[in-house]
Design a protein around this motif. Structure first.
Motif, PDB file in Angstrom:
ATOM      1  N   ASP A 177     -37.713 -13.443  64.500  1.00 15.91           N
ATOM      2  CA  ASP A 177     -38.242 -12.032  64.178  1.00 15.91           C
ATOM      3  C   ASP A 177     -39.429 -11.707  64.911  1.00 15.91           C
ATOM      4  O   ASP A 177     -39.825 -10.745  65.225  1.00 15.91           O
ATOM      5  N   LYS A 178     -40.523 -12.688  64.848  1.00 15.37           N
ATOM      6  CA  LYS A 178     -41.685 -12.277  65.692  1.00 15.37           C
ATOM      7  C   LYS A 178     -42.024 -12.639  67.101  1.00 15.37           C
ATOM      8  O   LYS A 178     -42.771 -11.984  67.670  1.00 15.37           O
ATOM      9  N   VAL A 179     -40.763 -13.278  67.956  1.00 11.68           N
ATOM     10  CA  VAL A 179     -40.980 -13.626  69.076  1.00 11.68           C
ATOM     11  C   VAL A 179     -39.810 -12.900  70.042  1.00 11.68           C
ATOM     12  O   VAL A 179     -40.176 -12.444  71.094  1.00 11.68           O
ATOM     13  N   TRP A 180     -38.634 -12.687  69.518  1.00  7.86           N
ATOM     14  CA  TRP A 180     -37.655 -12.294  70.241  1.00  7.86           C
ATOM     15  C   TRP A 180     -37.643 -10.576  69.804  1.00  7.86           C
ATOM     16  O   TRP A 180     -37.885 -10.079  68.815  1.00  7.86           O
ATOM     17  N   ASN A 181     -37.485  -9.722  70.820  1.00  2.85           N
ATOM     18  CA  ASN A 181     -37.418  -8.476  70.732  1.00  2.85           C
ATOM     19  C   ASN A 181     -36.257  -7.801  69.972  1.00  2.85           C
ATOM     20  O   ASN A 181     -36.294  -6.775  69.185  1.00  2.85           O
ATOM     21  N   ASN A 182     -35.223  -8.705  70.009  1.00  2.45           N
ATOM     22  CA  ASN A 182     -33.913  -7.832  69.407  1.00  2.45           C
ATOM     23  C   ASN A 182     -33.281  -9.420  68.749  1.00  2.45           C
ATOM     24  O   ASN A 182     -32.177  -9.785  68.947  1.00  2.45           O
ATOM     25  N   PRO A 183     -33.895  -9.527  67.558  1.00  2.00           N
ATOM     26  CA  PRO A 183     -33.520 -10.967  67.086  1.00  2.00           C
ATOM     27  C   PRO A 183     -32.320 -10.899  66.324  1.00  2.00           C
ATOM     28  O   PRO A 183     -31.521 -11.820  66.333  1.00  2.00           O
ATOM     29  N   GLU A 184     -31.638  -9.696  65.978  1.00  3.52           N
ATOM     30  CA  GLU A 184     -30.414  -9.541  65.480  1.00  3.52           C
ATOM     31  C   GLU A 184     -29.322  -9.864  66.509  1.00  3.52           C
ATOM     32  O   GLU A 184     -28.186 -10.150  65.960  1.00  3.52           O
ATOM     33  N   ASP A 185     -29.570 -10.028  67.842  1.00  2.00           N
ATOM     34  CA  ASP A 185     -28.552 -10.424  68.750  1.00  2.00           C
ATOM     35  C   ASP A 185     -28.695 -11.964  69.163  1.00  2.00           C
ATOM     36  O   ASP A 185     -27.788 -12.416  70.021  1.00  2.00           O
ATOM     37  N   HIS A 186     -29.568 -12.715  68.443  1.00  2.00           N
ATOM     38  CA  HIS A 186     -29.502 -14.093  68.617  1.00  2.00           C
ATOM     39  C   HIS A 186     -29.404 -14.907  67.480  1.00  2.00           C
ATOM     40  O   HIS A 186     -29.336 -14.215  66.424  1.00  2.00           O
TER      41      HIS A 186
END
Length: 222
Positions: A177-186
């Protein structure tokens, strides 16, 4: 960029304070009273407040004390004409991190602002030093034992997030959530791969253990 709130009921002085702070590179929210600041605090958490004590509606230190009683622990510098020993004592008892009396020197005030931010918000410093790691935030460069390490943007952001939460276990979901721009894709395994790549770069000999894995939970920097 640090967000500094200034509450001062003299408009000319407020403009000068805003000018000097912006010149130092700070984002500034300037207000003639506490009411706009109350609304700001509903949405944001400033890094520092500079508060006059003689304010319309509420005495400045009473306003800060009310914030402290509500669990809002923003660093505060009082900038006040109340300059007696008892006034200053009262200011510190009511939540001051520093106290500057009027008239004052702008250069000295800027040094005090920087000192309070460095003490209370160490993550805002340009160069972060931890063990033999140096993180240069303005240039986004990282050095280990004086040697520059090439990190991707994601690896740099991951290292900084871990440092900013030193000795705190961060879950994989939190890091996504904090580091990835699109966390839902990972997925969680994305974090595992990125952490392993980061560890390989900052600790290739695997003997420094800056980052440790907490089985079934996530990671922490120690």
């Amino acid at each position: 960029m640090a967000l500094v709130v200034v509450i001062e009921d003299e408009s000319d002085l407020l403009e000068l304070l805003e000018y000097h702070l912006q010149k130092e590179g700070y984002e500034v929210f300037a207000s003639l009273s506490t009411m706009p600041v109350e609304r700001l605090l509903e949405e944001e958490t400033p890094d520092l407040m500079i508060v006059d004590r003689n304010l319309p509606g509420v005495e400045g230190s009473e306003f800060v004390l009310s914030l402290r009683n509500r669990g809002i622990d923003i660093p505060v510098i009082y900038l006040s004409a109340k300059s007696s020993e008892s006034d200053i004592d009262e200011g510190f008892l009511r939540g001051a991190d520093d106290y500057v009396t009027k008239p004052f020197n702008y250069r000295e005030l800027m040094h005090r602002v920087k000192a309070v931010l460095n003490r209370c918000k160490p993550q805002l410093k340009d160069i972060i030093k931890y063990k033999d790691i140096e993180i240069h935030q303005k240039s986004r460069e990282v050095y280990i034992g004086g040697k520059k390490i090439s990190l991707t943007k994601l690896e740099y952001d991951l290292l900084l997030e871990l440092y900013n939460n030193l000795n705190i276990v961060l879950s994989r979901d939190y890091l996504l959530d904090k580091v990835w721009n699109n966390p839902e894709d990972h997925q969680a395994k994305t974090v595992n791969v990125a952490i392993n790549r980061l560890k390989e770069k900052i600790d290739p000999d695997k003997n420094k253990n800056y980052i440790v894995s907490i089985r079934g939970i996530g990671y922490k920097m120690v």
